[in-house]
Design a protein around this motif. Sequence first.
Motif, PDB file in Angstrom:
ATOM      1  N   PRO A  74       0.848  -1.221  -0.143  1.00  0.00           N
ATOM      2  CA  PRO A  74       0.152  -0.114   0.131  1.00  0.00           C
ATOM      3  C   PRO A  74       1.075   1.652   0.171  1.00  0.00           C
ATOM      4  CG  PRO A  74      -0.760  -1.128   1.735  1.00  0.00           C
ATOM      5  CD  PRO A  74       0.416  -2.098   1.314  1.00  0.00           C
ATOM      6  N   PRO A  75       0.454   2.552  -0.940  1.00  0.00           N
ATOM      7  CA  PRO A  75       1.660   3.548  -0.795  1.00  0.00           C
ATOM      8  C   PRO A  75       1.754   3.515   0.643  1.00  0.00           C
ATOM      9  CG  PRO A  75      -0.712   3.786  -1.759  1.00  0.00           C
ATOM     10  CD  PRO A  75      -0.997   2.181  -1.643  1.00  0.00           C
ATOM     11  N   ASP A  76       1.130   4.270   1.565  1.00  0.00           N
ATOM     12  CA  ASP A  76       1.307   4.480   2.993  1.00  0.00           C
ATOM     13  C   ASP A  76       2.828   3.841   3.679  1.00  0.00           C
ATOM     14  OD1 ASP A  76       0.213   2.032   3.581  1.00  0.00           O
ATOM     15  OD2 ASP A  76      -0.139   2.949   5.790  1.00  0.00           O
ATOM     16  N   ARG A  77       2.762   2.568   3.051  1.00  0.00           N
ATOM     17  CA  ARG A  77       3.788   1.777   3.610  1.00  0.00           C
ATOM     18  C   ARG A  77       4.879   2.251   3.320  1.00  0.00           C
ATOM     19  NH1 ARG A  77       1.725  -3.841   7.372  1.00  0.00           N
ATOM     20  NH2 ARG A  77      -0.087  -2.698   8.641  1.00  0.00           N
ATOM     21  N   GLN A  78       4.624   2.679   1.646  1.00  0.00           N
ATOM     22  CA  GLN A  78       5.696   2.473   1.260  1.00  0.00           C
ATOM     23  C   GLN A  78       6.245   4.009   1.386  1.00  0.00           C
ATOM     24  OE1 GLN A  78       4.694   2.663  -3.327  1.00  0.00           O
ATOM     25  NE2 GLN A  78       4.377   0.738  -3.772  1.00  0.00           N
ATOM     26  N   ASN A  79       5.626   4.303   0.953  1.00  0.00           N
ATOM     27  CA  ASN A  79       6.136   6.184   2.776  1.00  0.00           C
ATOM     28  C   ASN A  79       6.966   5.367   3.469  1.00  0.00           C
ATOM     29  OD1 ASN A  79       4.906   7.248  -0.021  1.00  0.00           O
ATOM     30  ND2 ASN A  79       2.748   7.876   1.381  1.00  0.00           N
ATOM     31  N   THR A  80       6.412   5.010   4.346  1.00  0.00           N
ATOM     32  CA  THR A  80       6.855   4.962   5.491  1.00  0.00           C
ATOM     33  C   THR A  80       9.248   4.304   5.576  1.00  0.00           C
ATOM     34  OG1 THR A  80       5.178   4.133   6.764  1.00  0.00           O
ATOM     35  CG2 THR A  80       7.528   3.441   7.611  1.00  0.00           C
ATOM     36  N   ILE A  81       8.540   3.420   4.250  1.00  0.00           N
ATOM     37  CA  ILE A  81       9.665   3.089   3.943  1.00  0.00           C
ATOM     38  C   ILE A  81      10.765   3.359   3.156  1.00  0.00           C
ATOM     39  CG2 ILE A  81      11.262   0.641   2.512  1.00  0.00           C
ATOM     40  CD1 ILE A  81       9.197  -0.713   3.016  1.00  0.00           C
ATOM     41  N   ALA A  82      10.295   4.940   2.425  1.00  0.00           N
ATOM     42  CA  ALA A  82      11.010   5.609   1.274  1.00  0.00           C
ATOM     43  C   ALA A  82      11.467   6.324   2.657  1.00  0.00           C
ATOM     44  CB  ALA A  82      10.219   6.443   0.419  1.00  0.00           C
ATOM     45  N   ARG A  83      11.006   6.390   4.113  1.00  0.00           N
ATOM     46  CA  ARG A  83      11.323   7.775   5.010  1.00  0.00           C
ATOM     47  C   ARG A  83      11.973   6.314   5.170  1.00  0.00           C
ATOM     48  NH1 ARG A  83       6.119   8.109   5.310  1.00  0.00           N
ATOM     49  NH2 ARG A  83       5.727   7.651   7.752  1.00  0.00           N
ATOM     50  N   LEU A  84      12.093   5.714   5.672  1.00  0.00           N
ATOM     51  CA  LEU A  84      13.427   4.766   5.709  1.00  0.00           C
ATOM     52  C   LEU A  84      14.347   4.579   5.409  1.00  0.00           C
ATOM     53  CD1 LEU A  84      13.324   1.927   7.789  1.00  0.00           C
ATOM     54  CD2 LEU A  84      14.434   2.123   6.669  1.00  0.00           C
ATOM     55  N   LEU A  85      14.542   4.475   4.405  1.00  0.00           N
ATOM     56  CA  LEU A  85      15.617   4.578   3.620  1.00  0.00           C
ATOM     57  C   LEU A  85      16.003   5.947   3.156  1.00  0.00           C
ATOM     58  CD1 LEU A  85      14.009   2.464   0.436  1.00  0.00           C
ATOM     59  CD2 LEU A  85      15.819   1.210   1.954  1.00  0.00           C
ATOM     60  N   ALA A  86      15.516   6.931   3.095  1.00  0.00           N
ATOM     61  CA  ALA A  86      16.253   8.202   3.384  1.00  0.00           C
ATOM     62  C   ALA A  86      17.429   8.075   3.958  1.00  0.00           C
ATOM     63  CB  ALA A  86      15.229   9.786   2.836  1.00  0.00           C
ATOM     64  N   LEU A  87      16.529   8.055   5.833  1.00  0.00           N
ATOM     65  CA  LEU A  87      17.613   7.807   7.342  1.00  0.00           C
ATOM     66  C   LEU A  87      18.766   7.555   6.524  1.00  0.00           C
ATOM     67  CD1 LEU A  87      17.293   8.993   9.598  1.00  0.00           C
ATOM     68  CD2 LEU A  87      16.586   6.638  10.120  1.00  0.00           C
ATOM     69  N   TRP A  88      18.965   6.175   6.376  1.00  0.00           N
ATOM     70  CA  TRP A  88      19.460   4.983   6.293  1.00  0.00           C
ATOM     71  C   TRP A  88      21.014   5.656   5.139  1.00  0.00           C
ATOM     72  CZ3 TRP A  88      18.200  -0.457   4.864  1.00  0.00           C
ATOM     73  CH2 TRP A  88      19.191  -1.707   5.475  1.00  0.00           C
ATOM     74  N   ALA A  89      20.536   6.014   4.063  1.00  0.00           N
ATOM     75  CA  ALA A  89      21.421   6.802   3.573  1.00  0.00           C
ATOM     76  C   ALA A  89      22.126   7.671   3.664  1.00  0.00           C
ATOM     77  CB  ALA A  89      20.340   6.525   2.387  1.00  0.00           C
TER      78      ALA A  89
END
Length: 353
Positions: A74-89
């Motif tokens: 779902p888009p809301d979970r993709q959004n959470t993962i996108a934030r996680l990946l940005a923070l991680w990088a």
Amino acid sequence: MNPPMTLAELHDIFLTYPESWNRLPDPYPVPDPELEVHRWLDRLSLVTSAGEHLKYGTILRSDLFARHSYPLAPPDRQNTIARLLALWAFHDDRIEGRGIAEAEAERMGRAVRGTSDPPGASGTDRYARAWWELGQEFRRAGMSARWLRRLGANLTAWYRSTNDEAMMLRSRGRHPGSDAYLAVRRRTAGQQVWLDLLQYAYGRETAPAEHGREIRTAYHLAETLYVYFNDLYGMEKDANDGLPNLVPILAREQGVTEVEACREVARRHAETLADACALGHRVCARVPSLAWWFEAYQHLLVGITRAHELSPRYAPVQVTEDGSAVRVRVAWRRDPVGDTGETASAHMEQGVM
């Protein structure tokens, strides 16, 4: 000045996947994960300059990685993962080549579980605060304490692995032996966390009995595959950053050109992918309840490769250290008779999200 490169001078390197593994995400998700990442980074003061916004919002494009790696989420979970990946990088770039204190690594792992009081918002606490917010989202989504503990442990293990990478760089420079390099890079690939997120992305956890040897083997294969395609797409980037890369390492070890080393990496990728295919067939035949997980696993492997091809942080066409022009391309092969791709996809689309 060198003459312009022509297509005839390009050496094509193919990374071939089964057709049934290819799932494209919604091209117009709502809300827009790219915009959501920008807003989140701003709110937490994780980026403080126009240059950092360009790097983490436009060049990294963590939203591409989230949407392509978890295409049916779902888009809301993709959004959470996108934030996680940005923070991680973002944090990875800050500690790359230097490592991190043990106490800080443990603090990040605790924070992502979202169970303690929120950390402060200043200095290095910005990262812990951001991980904590993500942990809160995981808890609100109903992820179990067991899953959160495993995610936290794997994140801590990844942070610790950056010390191994820093030590390798200090002691061996840009050309460690390929075996030593692969041993470290498998750990710093972070695939343990990427794969943990499959269960969050699709709202379905594996049972303790299911998360056994076969799943651990799948994790190991994904780590190895990541090193292969990441280093092919990142040859020029790693050279510019002064970091080791498997292609020039193998070229030196084997006394071959870097184009030949690229082909060797692609050959190893194909062999490892074949092992992943065989593992999926065996496990799904024996444990049908894991069909959804292996389908999501396949989407992740293809999606993260495709995101490397699309992200401005990397480049499908690049020049190697010895001056050769290489184009890395994703290709598809027809699935063999009896492939379970369609069956697994039906499991994905009938109520697991």
